[in-house]
Design a protein around this motif. Structure first.
Motif, PDB file in Angstrom:
ATOM      1  N   THR D 302      35.924  28.618 -22.835  1.00 40.21           N
ATOM      2  CA  THR D 302      35.661  27.273 -23.355  1.00 40.21           C
ATOM      3  C   THR D 302      36.421  26.217 -22.559  1.00 40.21           C
ATOM      4  N   ASN D 303      37.673  26.487 -22.258  1.00 40.11           N
ATOM      5  CA  ASN D 303      38.406  25.695 -21.279  1.00 40.11           C
ATOM      6  C   ASN D 303      38.771  26.609 -20.109  1.00 40.11           C
ATOM      7  N   TYR D 304      38.820  26.024 -18.913  1.00 40.88           N
ATOM      8  CA  TYR D 304      39.242  26.792 -17.745  1.00 40.88           C
ATOM      9  C   TYR D 304      40.763  26.707 -17.626  1.00 40.88           C
ATOM     10  N   THR D 305      41.383  27.758 -17.103  1.00 45.65           N
ATOM     11  CA  THR D 305      42.837  27.777 -16.996  1.00 45.65           C
ATOM     12  C   THR D 305      43.274  27.919 -15.546  1.00 45.65           C
ATOM     13  N   SER D 306      44.152  26.997 -15.124  1.00 49.82           N
ATOM     14  CA  SER D 306      44.721  27.012 -13.783  1.00 49.82           C
ATOM     15  C   SER D 306      46.219  27.223 -13.895  1.00 49.82           C
ATOM     16  N   VAL D 307      46.789  27.904 -12.918  1.00 55.63           N
ATOM     17  CA  VAL D 307      48.187  28.304 -12.949  1.00 55.63           C
ATOM     18  C   VAL D 307      48.891  27.734 -11.722  1.00 55.63           C
ATOM     19  N   ALA D 308      50.114  27.267 -11.898  1.00 60.31           N
ATOM     20  CA  ALA D 308      50.926  26.753 -10.786  1.00 60.31           C
ATOM     21  C   ALA D 308      52.256  27.502 -10.779  1.00 60.31           C
ATOM     22  N   LYS D 309      52.504  28.284  -9.708  1.00 63.70           N
ATOM     23  CA  LYS D 309      53.701  29.134  -9.619  1.00 63.70           C
ATOM     24  C   LYS D 309      54.649  28.600  -8.560  1.00 63.70           C
ATOM     25  N   PHE D 310      55.915  28.576  -8.869  1.00 63.15           N
ATOM     26  CA  PHE D 310      56.885  28.114  -7.879  1.00 63.15           C
ATOM     27  C   PHE D 310      58.044  29.106  -7.822  1.00 63.15           C
ATOM     28  N   ALA D 311      58.383  29.535  -6.606  1.00 63.29           N
ATOM     29  CA  ALA D 311      59.410  30.568  -6.435  1.00 63.29           C
ATOM     30  C   ALA D 311      60.797  29.998  -6.715  1.00 63.29           C
ATOM     31  N   LYS D 312      61.527  30.673  -7.570  1.00 62.53           N
ATOM     32  CA  LYS D 312      62.893  30.235  -7.868  1.00 62.53           C
ATOM     33  C   LYS D 312      63.788  30.281  -6.630  1.00 62.53           C
ATOM     34  N   ARG D 313      63.457  31.150  -5.669  1.00 64.65           N
ATOM     35  CA  ARG D 313      64.353  31.280  -4.508  1.00 64.65           C
ATOM     36  C   ARG D 313      64.375  30.003  -3.672  1.00 64.65           C
ATOM     37  N   TYR D 314      63.413  29.108  -3.878  1.00 65.63           N
ATOM     38  CA  TYR D 314      63.447  27.827  -3.174  1.00 65.63           C
ATOM     39  C   TYR D 314      64.359  26.823  -3.885  1.00 65.63           C
ATOM     40  N   LEU D 315      64.854  27.198  -5.044  1.00 65.52           N
ATOM     41  CA  LEU D 315      65.593  26.251  -5.890  1.00 65.52           C
ATOM     42  C   LEU D 315      67.045  26.678  -6.019  1.00 65.52           C
ATOM     43  N   PRO D 316      67.917  25.739  -6.328  1.00 64.35           N
ATOM     44  CA  PRO D 316      69.297  26.116  -6.624  1.00 64.35           C
ATOM     45  C   PRO D 316      69.341  26.906  -7.934  1.00 64.35           C
ATOM     46  N   ALA D 317      70.452  27.567  -8.175  1.00 62.68           N
ATOM     47  CA  ALA D 317      70.599  28.270  -9.450  1.00 62.68           C
ATOM     48  C   ALA D 317      70.385  27.281 -10.584  1.00 62.68           C
ATOM     49  N   GLY D 318      69.730  27.735 -11.637  1.00 62.74           N
ATOM     50  CA  GLY D 318      69.473  26.832 -12.745  1.00 62.74           C
ATOM     51  C   GLY D 318      69.273  27.611 -14.019  1.00 62.74           C
ATOM     52  N   GLU D 319      69.128  26.873 -15.091  1.00 58.15           N
ATOM     53  CA  GLU D 319      68.890  27.486 -16.385  1.00 58.15           C
ATOM     54  C   GLU D 319      67.583  26.915 -16.944  1.00 58.15           C
ATOM     55  N   PRO D 320      66.449  27.266 -16.314  1.00 54.53           N
ATOM     56  CA  PRO D 320      65.205  26.673 -16.788  1.00 54.53           C
ATOM     57  C   PRO D 320      64.963  27.033 -18.256  1.00 54.53           C
ATOM     58  N   MET D 321      64.398  26.089 -18.966  1.00 55.24           N
ATOM     59  CA  MET D 321      64.116  26.263 -20.397  1.00 55.24           C
ATOM     60  C   MET D 321      65.359  26.780 -21.122  1.00 55.24           C
ATOM     61  N   GLN D 322      66.477  26.181 -20.781  1.00 55.27           N
ATOM     62  CA  GLN D 322      67.757  26.493 -21.436  1.00 55.27           C
ATOM     63  C   GLN D 322      68.155  27.965 -21.333  1.00 55.27           C
ATOM     64  N   GLY D 323      67.675  28.629 -20.276  1.00 53.20           N
ATOM     65  CA  GLY D 323      68.130  29.999 -20.022  1.00 53.20           C
ATOM     66  C   GLY D 323      67.492  31.061 -20.897  1.00 53.20           C
ATOM     67  N   ALA D 324      66.404  30.720 -21.549  1.00 47.85           N
ATOM     68  CA  ALA D 324      65.808  31.654 -22.516  1.00 47.85           C
ATOM     69  C   ALA D 324      65.353  32.948 -21.850  1.00 47.85           C
ATOM     70  N   HIS D 325      64.751  32.852 -20.676  1.00 43.12           N
ATOM     71  CA  HIS D 325      64.262  34.064 -20.006  1.00 43.12           C
ATOM     72  C   HIS D 325      65.418  35.018 -19.714  1.00 43.12           C
ATOM     73  N   ARG D 326      66.502  34.483 -19.199  1.00 47.23           N
ATOM     74  CA  ARG D 326      67.659  35.321 -18.885  1.00 47.23           C
ATOM     75  C   ARG D 326      68.181  36.016 -20.137  1.00 47.23           C
ATOM     76  N   ARG D 327      68.297  35.266 -21.225  1.00 52.02           N
ATOM     77  CA  ARG D 327      68.791  35.867 -22.468  1.00 52.02           C
ATOM     78  C   ARG D 327      67.822  36.917 -22.999  1.00 52.02           C
ATOM     79  N   LEU D 328      66.527  36.645 -22.861  1.00 46.79           N
ATOM     80  CA  LEU D 328      65.546  37.616 -23.368  1.00 46.79           C
ATOM     81  C   LEU D 328      65.559  38.884 -22.524  1.00 46.79           C
ATOM     82  N   ARG D 329      65.791  38.733 -21.242  1.00 45.10           N
ATOM     83  CA  ARG D 329      65.965  39.906 -20.377  1.00 45.10           C
ATOM     84  C   ARG D 329      67.119  40.766 -20.890  1.00 45.10           C
TER      85      ARG D 329
END
Lengths: 337, 337, 337, 337
Positions: D302-329
């Motif tokens: 019904t809607n089309y879905t497009s995805v935009a991916k960006f490699a973290k290795r191009y970025l300085p260390a960070g806590e995207p989305m308040q570090g949730a992924h790291r904690r969930l890992r």
């Protein structure tokens, strides 16, 4: 012919419907009823002056209040509701239009997501001269004014959606809803396929007038006193909303991109000429291609709406949609408003 | 006022132009000239009966022959050509329409590439009753016939493109070309921005009539005898084709998807009200939103064309496009065809 | 195997081609030739520092210079040219990217016409570390820097168009052109259907690297030294550009809206699996649906380009496109650059 | 770190959810919980052989059953739910794919309404070799077979929508839902903005694998045993679904036309780099333009879905989305499944 049953409904603001589907019936009605309805404007009456910014006085999702829903007795999935607009009259002597940040056809939006800042948020209060049936525009900059004909219409008419869905009153789709076509004026019968028992139709979003496409996303919005005659067509489905006037068959399609909305409306019209006039598909395709009028409805809402109009005078006598428009005209003729 | 210069041009078929740009001038003309032109139909005259399938009798790229190009003396990039249609009259008492495999709005195409087999390839020969100004349709299946008004128009009018390009006569774009709008009728002035010295305008693709959107991709195609009065507006650019009638300002946009064609036409109209009537942008946006008519032109060609019409009666007296339409009306009045 | 013929071409700037079609051949070449080419960047080398705004130093239509066109002996309409990229190496140790007013995916443009002011016009000079094969980014605001892999590619590769057309080098379409896909890298063979005698292929628009979709409309633009091995496939047509690597079959589609570009690429891939691997259409549709990679190429140019990649390891051994890629690999192996 | 709370849920088929919103919670969960879930396939398990046509064995709207919804304690509008996929494993050794009449990217559909007959309705039963992690395809015509890697994923993950809406589980939109991106695999954290108290998330539509774009509209559909770790990010909104892996930040957009889905995803990624890495908007626009990967998700729903991916290795260390992924890992590391 006996007098039709007439119901007058002015809903308490606490009973406005903000969605199609998901709302308990406001009233049960029988086929053959005439409804005298009050509908509030799309701002829920909160924009009253050039200082009442939508972003400040309105609160999502409480936009575009609908009068309804009405439970139509006997309506079942696979049937079609026919709503004939006997009259649509502005309830006030002014109307409001606005720009809304990130909404409209000539701006970045939440769906056409760009990096621009929003355009300015502005309000225009239009004077309605109901005697002369004119809408008066005053420019913000300079002393430019203009008078355009008052051509009242409803932006939103629909039934409860299929597939267990509940949709915002701001959305147009196969269930009708916020189609925003200037064709939805007095004299028109609107056909909507029934998806749930009782159909649960409602309407709102009166416009004193509107350009085709509703370019800035907002029309000359005003509360309306509207008279609607209701019928039920049993055993006849209607996949997308259709309209009928004394002179035209009108199909609609609501989706993005706009060419797909165009395709739906045109393909439905081809199919309609087959169903009710016996034309073979390719012959109907040819005839529609040469005879259709294709005024746009909206190019700003969640789905865009395209309209396909075909003049009855090009066709032999017929009973489109089982003659419902003709019968509703007669029913309305017996109404003394 | 002296009599205008009149040139009669019936090009030899070997001189038809199949592109905009890339063709040597057929004729030099001076501003103020009246052209009496013959244009062949889009099939180059090869479809004469229901047996003449386009896929058999026509040969790519030799479709949609144009009469021209005309080198307009004095025209330079940044100027605008004004072409006023004095009259457009069918040259024959019949016209042809067809379906073309993988072309049209309600079929898979080369650009909307799907896995379906093509729809049937069919031809309909329409009778033109030039006395009664009617077009008569005969269905292939059954004995259905219909009479629709003859409303002659040109599908294709354009100048040489910008950016060193040469474009097929089947394409509409900023240079004009195959816009296929029913608005291109007698009484209209068409404005086209000049991209190359001499402008190099040409026209063709006469339609005895056409539905809005040209759904099946082909109109009621016929050769035309057409009279055009030509003017040059120095120092005024025109980024997208505009039309003007006694009653309307008309902007156009040609691109895909269709909502972008809509945006171009509407934004150009907003801009036009600013340029020639002094309206500030947001005020013009509001006024257009409430007053515009938006009939579709084509939803089948390489680019889709959307039209935005605004009634002059809503505006103060003005001289849109430096008064060219008014002057061309006067010029045409001096023509004894 | 004898040594291939090698030609080195560094065109004089006066001989750059700005269009596909409409340009006299720069050089005649025989199938089996290896070309050592210099290509200038898309700015024609005029953007050299953060002060060289495109809107000031570049002049339409003199953007995106192409090296070519090459007349391939024996090439006729209905054949296919195969261009194998032996190597693509930045010719300088810096590259430039910019925003261009009213161009790009996240801004109003001339085609998505809105009422916003343009976004800021900015230039980023990227350092190229050709030893470490890195591109270094410096933010304008703050001291943020980033290193991204150097992945050189050509944005633009094409032949003269069909239908007598001449197209700007900024346009991608069925003739190839400005497709801007990162797949056009060393090791790839690009197939282009021949439309005119001699094919008249050319290439340019080197990118030190590019994101998929080329969001802002401009990549990390730089001059290139590129080696291309050329073959001719007689009697085999290729309606849309295809690419082949040792590992992948890659179809492309270039049109608007983006879903139609997607459809062209996917339908072409379905068709390719039928032509060269004998899969029935519906089986190929299923297999592609589950195995395809669909990285976007550009969503900013006149047409958008979508790519459909299918891994050869899912397929039996085959000779796609008559084995041209395999032969060109062998030809390139004999090249001592 | 104490062991996380683990809940095992295999819903009774009478409790499947067919919509996002409008369904009473199946279970209340606390942030920090690990869910062991069974999800049925999109056919509700009714397609078991090549004879089980969807049009015969399935019944609208009972398609795409979801496991849920889960009421997340403490979740309020303006918060974000983080769902980390610990594992996604096919529950059977076969999976089914089909064509569905008038559904898919390379066919006329109910929304791209054309005059073609539907394509053939076919079923392919894929064998799943869970040891070797392969999916085996058998062609209908001929003896062609192919083995593709098993790459299990969930097509559908979402929360209750905003604006009082209830949406079919077949729809992707800002609330997530049927996005059909192959990125939704084990190891990924999915972020969904909360629209109603308790968030009411659910998931389903397991795919043993899927091509990018889901061309025919149906993946290699199978029931799944899936382990999800749940967190709540208070006071942080997330307008469109985001994904995060150890290596990538991933934004999504779901709308038509496809270029608008692209715009949403890319603009969201630009905004994310600003929010969590401090990049100024134009700098982020440039960096994304050169570094983004843009694989398509679906071009059929019904809607089309497009995805935009960006490699973290191009970025300085960070806590995207308040570090949730790291904690969930870390949370998932404490899980002994």
């Amino acid at each position: 012919m006996s007098d039709p049953e007439v119901l007058r409904i002015t809903p308490d603001p606490s009973r406005y419907a903000w969605t199609f589907g998901g709302v308990a019936p406001l009233q049960r009605v029988r086929p053959g009823t005439i409804l005298e309805l009050f509908t509030e404007d799309c701002f829920a009456g909160r924009v009253k002056s050039e200082r009442d910014l939508v972003s400040e006085v309105c609160q999502f999702p409480f936009l575009n209040p609908q009068t309804g829903p009405f439970y139509l007795e006997g309506a079942e999935p696979g049937d079609t509701v026919a709503l004939h607009f006997v009259s649509i009259e502005p309830a006030r002597d002014w109307a409001a239009s606005t720009t809304v940040p990130l909404f409209g056809a000539l701006t970045a939006t939440h769906l056409t997501a760009l990096l621009h800042e929003p355009l300015p948020e502005l309000i225009w209060i239009w004077e309605l001269d109901r005697q002369r049936r004119l809408c008066r525009f005053h420019a913000h900059q300079g002393d430019f004014t203009a008078e355009l004909p008052m051509e009242p219409m409803h932006g939103t008419v629909g039934v409860a959606p299929a597939n267990l869905e509940v949709r915002s009153a701001l959305v147009p789709d196969a269930f009708g809803g916020n189609m925003d076509t200037p064709e939805m004026r007095a004299g028109v019968t609107c056909y909507l396929g029934v998806n749930v028992e009782g159909a649960l139709f409602s309407l709102g979003d009166g416009h004193a007038r509107q350009g085709e496409g509703e370019t800035c996303g907002v029309a000359v919005e005003c509360a309306m006193n509207t008279v609607v005659a209701v019928e039920l067509i049993k055993g006849r489905s209607c996949p997308w909303p259709r309209l009928e006037t004394d002179d035209y068959l009108i199909s609609t399609g609501s989706v993005r991109p706009l060419e797909d909305a165009f395709r739906i409306a045109q393909a439905d019209l081809v199919s309609w000429l087959g169903q009710d006039y016996g034309l073979e598909t390719m012959d109907a395709y040819q005839l529609v291609s040469q005879g259709v009028l294709s005024p746009l409805a909206n190019v700003c809402d969640t789905n865009y709406t395209s309209v396909a109009k075909f003049a009855k005078r090009y066709l032999p006598a017929g009973e489109p949609m089982q003659g419902a428009h003709r019968r509703l005209r007669q029913l309305a003729a017996g109404y003394r408003g």
